[in-house]
Design a protein around this motif. Structure first.
Motif, PDB file in Angstrom:
ATOM      1  N   TRP A  28     -48.081 -18.291  61.215  1.00 57.05           N
ATOM      2  CA  TRP A  28     -47.371 -17.286  60.413  1.00 57.05           C
ATOM      3  C   TRP A  28     -48.191 -16.917  59.176  1.00 57.05           C
ATOM      4  O   TRP A  28     -48.362 -15.730  58.868  1.00 57.05           O
ATOM      5  CB  TRP A  28     -45.994 -17.804  60.012  1.00 57.05           C
ATOM      6  CG  TRP A  28     -45.275 -16.861  59.096  1.00 57.05           C
ATOM      7  CD1 TRP A  28     -45.130 -16.973  57.753  1.00 57.05           C
ATOM      8  CD2 TRP A  28     -44.624 -15.649  59.454  1.00 57.05           C
ATOM      9  NE1 TRP A  28     -44.432 -15.917  57.256  1.00 57.05           N
ATOM     10  CE2 TRP A  28     -44.103 -15.085  58.277  1.00 57.05           C
ATOM     11  CE3 TRP A  28     -44.422 -14.975  60.653  1.00 57.05           C
ATOM     12  CZ2 TRP A  28     -43.397 -13.886  58.260  1.00 57.05           C
ATOM     13  CZ3 TRP A  28     -43.721 -13.775  60.651  1.00 57.05           C
ATOM     14  CH2 TRP A  28     -43.215 -13.244  59.468  1.00 57.05           C
ATOM     15  N   ILE A  41     -44.369 -14.134  65.866  1.00 53.88           N
ATOM     16  CA  ILE A  41     -44.537 -15.523  65.435  1.00 53.88           C
ATOM     17  C   ILE A  41     -43.336 -15.939  64.601  1.00 53.88           C
ATOM     18  O   ILE A  41     -42.927 -15.241  63.680  1.00 53.88           O
ATOM     19  CB  ILE A  41     -45.839 -15.693  64.618  1.00 53.88           C
ATOM     20  CG1 ILE A  41     -47.047 -15.348  65.498  1.00 53.88           C
ATOM     21  CG2 ILE A  41     -45.948 -17.106  64.065  1.00 53.88           C
ATOM     22  CD1 ILE A  41     -48.352 -15.298  64.741  1.00 53.88           C
ATOM     23  N   ASP A  42     -42.776 -17.078  64.924  1.00 62.39           N
ATOM     24  CA  ASP A  42     -41.651 -17.622  64.161  1.00 62.39           C
ATOM     25  C   ASP A  42     -42.203 -18.461  63.017  1.00 62.39           C
ATOM     26  O   ASP A  42     -42.886 -19.461  63.252  1.00 62.39           O
ATOM     27  CB  ASP A  42     -40.786 -18.478  65.078  1.00 62.39           C
ATOM     28  CG  ASP A  42     -39.524 -18.988  64.392  1.00 62.39           C
ATOM     29  OD1 ASP A  42     -39.493 -19.033  63.137  1.00 62.39           O
ATOM     30  OD2 ASP A  42     -38.567 -19.319  65.098  1.00 62.39           O
ATOM     31  N   PRO A  43     -41.918 -18.086  61.766  1.00 61.74           N
ATOM     32  CA  PRO A  43     -42.486 -18.811  60.633  1.00 61.74           C
ATOM     33  C   PRO A  43     -42.029 -20.265  60.547  1.00 61.74           C
ATOM     34  O   PRO A  43     -42.749 -21.111  60.033  1.00 61.74           O
ATOM     35  CB  PRO A  43     -42.019 -18.016  59.416  1.00 61.74           C
ATOM     36  CG  PRO A  43     -40.886 -17.195  59.886  1.00 61.74           C
ATOM     37  CD  PRO A  43     -41.075 -16.975  61.345  1.00 61.74           C
ATOM     38  N   ASP A  65     -48.755  -9.151  64.290  1.00 59.27           N
ATOM     39  CA  ASP A  65     -48.596 -10.545  64.707  1.00 59.27           C
ATOM     40  C   ASP A  65     -47.322 -11.150  64.141  1.00 59.27           C
ATOM     41  O   ASP A  65     -46.708 -12.020  64.764  1.00 59.27           O
ATOM     42  CB  ASP A  65     -49.802 -11.381  64.266  1.00 59.27           C
ATOM     43  CG  ASP A  65     -51.063 -11.040  65.046  1.00 59.27           C
ATOM     44  OD1 ASP A  65     -50.950 -10.381  66.107  1.00 59.27           O
ATOM     45  OD2 ASP A  65     -52.145 -11.435  64.596  1.00 59.27           O
ATOM     46  N   THR A  66     -46.907 -10.683  62.971  1.00 59.42           N
ATOM     47  CA  THR A  66     -45.700 -11.218  62.352  1.00 59.42           C
ATOM     48  C   THR A  66     -44.448 -10.886  63.172  1.00 59.42           C
ATOM     49  O   THR A  66     -43.395 -11.477  62.946  1.00 59.42           O
ATOM     50  CB  THR A  66     -45.538 -10.687  60.914  1.00 59.42           C
ATOM     51  OG1 THR A  66     -45.632  -9.265  60.925  1.00 59.42           O
ATOM     52  CG2 THR A  66     -46.578 -11.286  59.995  1.00 59.42           C
ATOM     53  N   ALA A 117     -50.980 -14.744  60.193  1.00 61.22           N
ATOM     54  CA  ALA A 117     -50.496 -13.399  60.539  1.00 61.22           C
ATOM     55  C   ALA A 117     -50.203 -12.586  59.277  1.00 61.22           C
ATOM     56  O   ALA A 117     -50.512 -11.396  59.215  1.00 61.22           O
ATOM     57  CB  ALA A 117     -49.244 -13.501  61.413  1.00 61.22           C
ATOM     58  N   VAL A 118     -49.623 -13.224  58.277  1.00 58.57           N
ATOM     59  CA  VAL A 118     -49.336 -12.549  57.009  1.00 58.57           C
ATOM     60  C   VAL A 118     -50.647 -12.134  56.345  1.00 58.57           C
ATOM     61  O   VAL A 118     -50.774 -11.011  55.846  1.00 58.57           O
ATOM     62  CB  VAL A 118     -48.478 -13.440  56.082  1.00 58.57           C
ATOM     63  CG1 VAL A 118     -48.395 -12.852  54.681  1.00 58.57           C
ATOM     64  CG2 VAL A 118     -47.084 -13.626  56.670  1.00 58.57           C
ATOM     65  N   GLU A 130     -44.060 -22.101  63.670  1.00 58.88           N
ATOM     66  CA  GLU A 130     -45.516 -22.068  63.570  1.00 58.88           C
ATOM     67  C   GLU A 130     -45.948 -21.606  62.171  1.00 58.88           C
ATOM     68  O   GLU A 130     -46.445 -20.498  62.012  1.00 58.88           O
ATOM     69  CB  GLU A 130     -46.097 -21.122  64.610  1.00 58.88           C
ATOM     70  CG  GLU A 130     -45.744 -21.467  66.049  1.00 58.88           C
ATOM     71  CD  GLU A 130     -46.265 -20.422  67.011  1.00 58.88           C
ATOM     72  OE1 GLU A 130     -47.478 -20.432  67.285  1.00 58.88           O
ATOM     73  OE2 GLU A 130     -45.443 -19.592  67.450  1.00 58.88           O
ATOM     74  N   PRO A 131     -45.749 -22.445  61.153  1.00 63.27           N
ATOM     75  CA  PRO A 131     -46.043 -22.015  59.781  1.00 63.27           C
ATOM     76  C   PRO A 131     -47.500 -21.628  59.540  1.00 63.27           C
ATOM     77  O   PRO A 131     -47.783 -20.693  58.803  1.00 63.27           O
ATOM     78  CB  PRO A 131     -45.635 -23.207  58.923  1.00 63.27           C
ATOM     79  CG  PRO A 131     -45.453 -24.352  59.851  1.00 63.27           C
ATOM     80  CD  PRO A 131     -45.242 -23.804  61.221  1.00 63.27           C
TER      81      PRO A 131
END
Length: 189
Positions: free
Chosen positions: A146, A137-139, A133-134, A149-150, A142-143
């Motif tokens: 993100w 997704i742009d951290p 997923d990482t 996903a992490v 979309e924090p």
């Protein structure tokens, strides 16, 4: 030879076919008198590249290429290995070894295309997109997504162990973005 211990753990982490291939190279290096002068550098280079190198090149030829690479890059390799930072981060040597990986990959493709290498047993590599997923997704945008996903990636690592993607792919990206490498300038590798 004591220097062979440098690669023992890394060799043990390889798949059986790769371990056999690189184990044979290590045994041949151990018997080659040329290894004595720079054994620590030669085995350190081998340790760093074993995960990423294709195994299509004949062992004798790869050994010759390792000796040539170490000879051509001796000063740079020695500077990195004798820097205090190397003790804490042994991946620092990739500033130099990534070019060896690229050299062997290119040589393998050339030999395959010319028919010099015939694949008795084709290797199939399957990739699923997105791999994690990482990857998508742009951290900054979309924090929360993100962070989730992490967490998901960490959960996967805890359940299944080492993330194999930490090998190979990252190194190719490094070469592709290196402005000083002939394949650099953001060209795709």
């Amino acid at each position: 030879m004591i220097h062979k211990k440098i690669i023992e753990k890394a060799l043990g982490n390889l798949e059986p076919k790769r371990a056999e291939y690189f184990g044979g190279i290590a045994r041949a290096l151990e018997e080659d008198r040329r290894t004595e002068a720079n054994a620590n550098i030669i085995y350190t280079v081998l340790k760093d590249v074993m995960d990423d190198l294709p195994t299509y090149i004949e062992k004798k030829e790869l050994i010759e290429l390792i000796f040539k690479f170490v000879e051509d890059n001796y000063t740079r390799l020695r500077e990195i290995m004798y820097d205090r930072k190397f003790i804490q981060d042994q991946t620092a040597i990739r500033k130099v070894t990534r070019y060896f990986v690229q050299q062997i990959i290119s040589l393998s493709f050339d030999k395959l295309n010319s028919g010099e290498i015939t694949l008795e047993e084709k290797e199939v590599h399957k990739l699923t997109w997105p791999y994690r997923d990482t990857d998508v997704i742009d951290p900054e945008e979309e924090p929360e997504a993100w962070a989730e996903a992490v967490r998901k990636t960490e959960k996967w690592r805890n359940e299944y162990g080492k993330d194999r993607r930490s090998r190979g792919h990252a190194r190719i990206d490094e070469v592709a973005t290196d402005q000083t490498h002939p394949l650099g300038n953001n060209k795709k590798v």
